[in-house]
Design a protein around this motif. Structure first.
Motif, short mmCIF file in Angstrom:
data_model
loop_
_atom_site.label_atom_id
_atom_site.label_comp_id
_atom_site.label_asym_id
_atom_site.label_seq_id
_atom_site.Cartn_x
_atom_site.Cartn_y
_atom_site.Cartn_z
N ASP A 10 -15.36 -0.63 -0.69
CA ASP A 10 -15.02 0.30 0.09
C ASP A 10 -13.71 -0.11 0.85
O ASP A 10 -13.14 -1.03 1.00
N ILE A 11 -12.93 1.07 0.92
CA ILE A 11 -11.82 0.96 1.74
C ILE A 11 -11.50 1.48 2.99
O ILE A 11 -10.27 1.38 3.63
N TRP A 12 -12.58 1.99 3.30
CA TRP A 12 -12.43 2.89 4.79
C TRP A 12 -13.29 2.14 5.81
O TRP A 12 -14.46 2.27 5.47
N ASP A 13 -13.06 1.99 6.99
CA ASP A 13 -13.76 1.88 8.37
C ASP A 13 -14.57 3.22 8.55
O ASP A 13 -15.51 3.47 8.76
N ARG A 14 -13.51 4.34 8.44
CA ARG A 14 -13.89 5.77 8.76
C ARG A 14 -13.99 6.74 7.70
O ARG A 14 -12.54 6.72 7.24
N THR A 15 -14.84 7.06 6.94
CA THR A 15 -14.53 7.87 5.61
C THR A 15 -14.10 9.32 6.00
O THR A 15 -14.73 9.82 6.95
N PHE A 25 3.72 9.11 -0.32
CA PHE A 25 2.54 8.86 0.12
C PHE A 25 1.79 8.10 -0.81
O PHE A 25 1.67 8.19 -2.12
N HIS A 26 1.07 7.04 -0.35
CA HIS A 26 0.08 6.21 -1.00
C HIS A 26 -1.09 7.17 -1.64
O HIS A 26 -1.64 7.81 -1.05
N ARG A 27 -1.77 6.61 -2.76
CA ARG A 27 -2.82 7.22 -3.39
C ARG A 27 -3.98 7.16 -2.60
O ARG A 27 -5.00 8.10 -2.80
N TYR A 28 -4.10 6.44 -1.50
CA TYR A 28 -5.49 6.27 -0.58
C TYR A 28 -5.40 7.49 0.52
O TYR A 28 -6.22 7.68 0.83
N VAL A 29 -4.14 7.94 0.74
CA VAL A 29 -3.73 9.05 1.60
C VAL A 29 -4.64 10.20 0.67
O VAL A 29 -5.52 10.72 1.33
N VAL A 87 -9.38 11.83 -2.61
CA VAL A 87 -9.16 10.83 -1.83
C VAL A 87 -10.27 9.71 -1.91
O VAL A 87 -11.56 9.64 -1.94
N PRO A 88 -9.61 8.57 -2.51
CA PRO A 88 -10.59 7.41 -3.11
C PRO A 88 -11.38 6.93 -1.95
O PRO A 88 -10.86 6.53 -0.73
N LEU A 89 -12.73 6.53 -2.22
CA LEU A 89 -13.58 6.01 -1.14
C LEU A 89 -13.52 4.57 -1.46
O LEU A 89 -14.19 3.60 -0.58
N THR A 90 -13.31 4.08 -2.75
CA THR A 90 -13.29 2.70 -3.03
C THR A 90 -11.99 2.26 -3.83
O THR A 90 -11.29 3.32 -4.10
N ASP A 91 -11.70 1.23 -3.92
CA ASP A 91 -10.59 0.74 -4.48
C ASP A 91 -11.08 0.42 -6.17
O ASP A 91 -11.97 0.75 -6.53
N PHE A 92 -10.19 0.04 -7.00
CA PHE A 92 -10.35 -0.15 -8.49
C PHE A 92 -11.55 -1.13 -8.74
O PHE A 92 -11.81 -1.24 -9.74
N GLY A 112 -4.32 -3.22 2.15
CA GLY A 112 -3.66 -4.09 1.31
C GLY A 112 -2.91 -3.24 0.38
O GLY A 112 -2.04 -3.65 -0.38
N LEU A 113 -3.52 -1.82 0.11
CA LEU A 113 -2.74 -1.07 -0.57
C LEU A 113 -2.75 -1.63 -2.45
O LEU A 113 -1.91 -1.33 -3.00
N ASP A 114 -3.65 -2.39 -2.78
CA ASP A 114 -3.82 -2.89 -3.94
C ASP A 114 -3.58 -2.06 -5.34
O ASP A 114 -2.97 -2.59 -6.03
#
Length: 270
Positions: free
Chosen positions: A99-104, A64-68, A90-95, A38-40
């Motif tokens: 969790d934002i990853w299926d594979r960290t 590039f998005h900050r989640y990259v 590289v964020p592991l969670t959102d704000f 969702g790139l919130d």
């Protein structure tokens, strides 16, 4: 994907745009979970908000998005706010702490992204600041950000509309902080603070060396000031934005006018 977009101008002001990009490579997207995709936490529409406000301003924008990888974090991984909730290189969670990853991503993947995205963005930003400083004797980096006004995981209460960050006055000449703050104080119907929850990210702290003629200041805007709502689909509200843009244009114009009066570095300070 080209990691950085540069618009060169002849003004002493350089706009940094590290968090407005929404590009995510397919291999990275495949590892994000549904929430992550969702790139919130994007700084939604910030490049549009600032577009054309200062003729001749240089802009350096991460695509590039900050989640990259987060272009406004220390590449070493050191925290900007020790002891407080924040997000990593590289964020592991959102704000919101989810969790934002299926594979960290592992260390090797993070290093690959640092070299592919983070480093080129900062190489471009450093080069533009040096070009501008060579032309004017000084350069002012104005780092452009926005965030939802209420995020309990990161801060208590409601953020001010304008959050100015100079790392407690260390990253720019005092006249720059005063100038920006004065415009915000005059902006009827808006609230503001200096060095509150946001004291300037890694970009501001890394490049802000006033004694060398490189000045940096961060502006974190509450997204309620220019979005229809602080939720998907993150629609730009033209009426709100136009009202805000008038104040942002005043800030940037006054900074450009201030630049010739700032002390010039001498000798080995340059």
């Amino acid at each position: 994907m080209t990691p950085v977009e540069i618009t060169r101008g002849d003004s002493p002001v350089v706009l940094g745009l590290p968090h407005t990009g929404t590009c995510v490579p397919e291999d990275v997207r495949a590892d994000l979970n549904a929430r992550g995709r969702g790139l919130d936490d994007t700084d939604w529409h910030i490049h549009k908000l600032y577009e054309g406000l200062l003729p001749g301003a240089t802009s350096v924008r991460a695509t590039f998005h900050r989640y990259v990888i987060d272009a406004n974090r220390d590449p070493s991984g050191a925290s900007l706010y020790p002891g407080q909730n924040t997000t990593a290189l590289v964020p592991l969670t959102d704000f919101d702490g989810y969790d934002i990853w299926d594979r960290t991503p592992d260390d090797a993947e993070i290093e690959k992204r640092r070299a592919t995205y983070h480093a080129p963005y900062h190489a471009a930003l450093a080069a533009e600041l040096e070009r501008v400083r060579a032309r004017h004797g000084v350069a002012i980096l104005y780092d452009c950000h926005s965030i939802r006004s209420e995020i309990p995981f990161l801060f208590d209460g409601v953020l001010p509309d304008f959050s100015i960050g100079t790392n407690m006055g260390e990253t720019c000449d005092p006249a720059i902080e005063r100038t920006v703050s004065a415009v915000c104080d005059r902006a009827e119907g808006y609230t503001g603070t200096i060095n509150g929850r946001f004291k300037g990210g890694w970009t501001t702290r890394h490049y802000g060396r006033p004694q060398s003629g490189l000045h940096a200041i961060q502006m974190e805007l509450a997204q309620s000031t220019y979005l229809d709502a602080e939720a998907a689909p993150w629609r730009y509200d033209a009426a709100k934005a136009d009202r805000l843009r008038a104040h942002l244009a005043e800030i940037l114009t006054e900074l450009a006018d201030l630049a010739p009066t700032l002390p010039k570095p001498t000798g080995d300070q340059a």
